[in-house]
Write a protein that holds these residues in place. Sequence first.
Motif, PDB file in Angstrom:
ATOM      1  N   LYS A   1       2.512  10.403  -9.697  1.00  0.00           N
ATOM      2  CA  LYS A   1       1.594  10.881 -11.040  1.00  0.00           C
ATOM      3  C   LYS A   1       0.888  12.223 -10.713  1.00  0.00           C
ATOM      4  O   LYS A   1       0.529  12.392 -11.608  1.00  0.00           O
ATOM      5  CB  LYS A   1       0.770   9.710 -11.243  1.00  0.00           C
ATOM      6  CG  LYS A   1       1.325   8.463 -11.823  1.00  0.00           C
ATOM      7  CD  LYS A   1       0.010   7.392 -11.779  1.00  0.00           C
ATOM      8  CE  LYS A   1       0.809   5.823 -12.389  1.00  0.00           C
ATOM      9  NZ  LYS A   1      -0.312   4.895 -12.513  1.00  0.00           N
ATOM     10  N   GLY A   2       0.629  12.588  -9.640  1.00  0.00           N
ATOM     11  CA  GLY A   2       0.095  13.778  -9.390  1.00  0.00           C
ATOM     12  C   GLY A   2       0.765  15.155 -10.194  1.00  0.00           C
ATOM     13  O   GLY A   2       2.104  14.787 -10.767  1.00  0.00           O
TER      14      GLY A   2
ATOM     15  N   ALA B   1       3.450   5.825  -5.852  1.00  0.00           N
ATOM     16  CA  ALA B   1       2.941   5.808  -7.129  1.00  0.00           C
ATOM     17  C   ALA B   1       1.982   6.810  -7.617  1.00  0.00           C
ATOM     18  O   ALA B   1       2.156   7.609  -8.599  1.00  0.00           O
ATOM     19  CB  ALA B   1       2.801   4.325  -7.754  1.00  0.00           C
ATOM     20  N   GLN B   2       0.899   6.667  -6.915  1.00  0.00           N
ATOM     21  CA  GLN B   2      -0.202   7.785  -7.067  1.00  0.00           C
ATOM     22  C   GLN B   2       0.441   9.131  -6.776  1.00  0.00           C
ATOM     23  O   GLN B   2      -0.141  10.293  -7.424  1.00  0.00           O
ATOM     24  CB  GLN B   2      -1.229   7.625  -6.123  1.00  0.00           C
ATOM     25  CG  GLN B   2      -2.208   6.086  -6.647  1.00  0.00           C
ATOM     26  CD  GLN B   2      -3.230   6.071  -5.436  1.00  0.00           C
ATOM     27  OE1 GLN B   2      -3.242   6.339  -4.331  1.00  0.00           O
ATOM     28  NE2 GLN B   2      -4.018   5.092  -5.704  1.00  0.00           N
ATOM     29  N   LEU B   3       1.211   9.573  -5.627  1.00  0.00           N
ATOM     30  CA  LEU B   3       1.744  10.746  -5.694  1.00  0.00           C
ATOM     31  C   LEU B   3       2.708  11.380  -6.566  1.00  0.00           C
ATOM     32  O   LEU B   3       2.538  12.419  -6.943  1.00  0.00           O
ATOM     33  CB  LEU B   3       2.692  10.719  -4.343  1.00  0.00           C
ATOM     34  CG  LEU B   3       3.123  12.092  -3.609  1.00  0.00           C
ATOM     35  CD1 LEU B   3       1.982  12.897  -3.373  1.00  0.00           C
ATOM     36  CD2 LEU B   3       4.223  11.409  -2.639  1.00  0.00           C
TER      37      LEU B   3
ATOM     38  N   THR C   1       0.694  -1.223  -0.056  1.00  0.00           N
ATOM     39  CA  THR C   1       0.066  -0.004   0.229  1.00  0.00           C
ATOM     40  C   THR C   1       1.026   1.230  -0.045  1.00  0.00           C
ATOM     41  O   THR C   1       0.420   2.243  -0.688  1.00  0.00           O
ATOM     42  CB  THR C   1      -0.921  -0.095   1.318  1.00  0.00           C
ATOM     43  OG1 THR C   1      -0.185  -0.047   2.252  1.00  0.00           O
ATOM     44  CG2 THR C   1      -2.192  -1.210   1.125  1.00  0.00           C
TER      45      THR C   1
ATOM     46  N   ILE D   1       1.928   1.709  -3.496  1.00  0.00           N
ATOM     47  CA  ILE D   1       0.902   2.314  -4.255  1.00  0.00           C
ATOM     48  C   ILE D   1       0.641   3.674  -4.036  1.00  0.00           C
ATOM     49  O   ILE D   1       0.327   4.589  -4.961  1.00  0.00           O
ATOM     50  CB  ILE D   1      -0.520   1.448  -4.022  1.00  0.00           C
ATOM     51  CG1 ILE D   1      -0.263  -0.001  -4.666  1.00  0.00           C
ATOM     52  CG2 ILE D   1      -1.554   2.279  -4.614  1.00  0.00           C
ATOM     53  CD1 ILE D   1      -1.393  -0.862  -4.032  1.00  0.00           C
ATOM     54  N   LYS D   2       0.606   4.192  -2.757  1.00  0.00           N
ATOM     55  CA  LYS D   2       0.547   5.411  -2.475  1.00  0.00           C
ATOM     56  C   LYS D   2       1.661   6.437  -3.018  1.00  0.00           C
ATOM     57  O   LYS D   2       1.332   7.519  -3.599  1.00  0.00           O
ATOM     58  CB  LYS D   2       0.462   5.597  -0.868  1.00  0.00           C
ATOM     59  CG  LYS D   2      -0.829   5.194  -0.204  1.00  0.00           C
ATOM     60  CD  LYS D   2      -0.768   5.525   1.193  1.00  0.00           C
ATOM     61  CE  LYS D   2      -1.721   4.915   1.897  1.00  0.00           C
ATOM     62  NZ  LYS D   2      -1.594   5.068   3.419  1.00  0.00           N
TER      63      LYS D   2
END
Length: 116
Positions: free
Chosen positions: A13-14, A9-11, A3, A6-7
């Motif tokens: 992409k921001g 990776a999302q950060l 997790t 994943i966080k």
Amino acid sequence: MATNYIKYAQLIKGSSNYARRMKSLSDKIFGEVATPTNPSSLKVVKIFSARPMHTNEEILHYYPRHVETHALILKLREYGLFRDEHQDFVEEMKRLRALRGKVKVWKRYMNTQDKE
């Protein structure tokens, strides 16, 4: 554990300033291009990131061993196990010239015989 990745990776992409700086830092750490580049420049980057040619075994040992192969062929020809048609032709022409009395004599060879 997954997790957290994943966080992250999302950060990355921001579109925030922090995300862009982290993406740039990550690219620099892992040897990737940090700024957006066109494909022709990426080709140069790929060439420079590749292994040097002088350390690549496939390139170093590409050509066969010509000198050793030639010596082996001559020895096999001596034993009669290999037929070199070109060399046979050259020898036959020399033999026919000798029969006609047209043997080539090199001046350098003549000079050394005169001195003896």
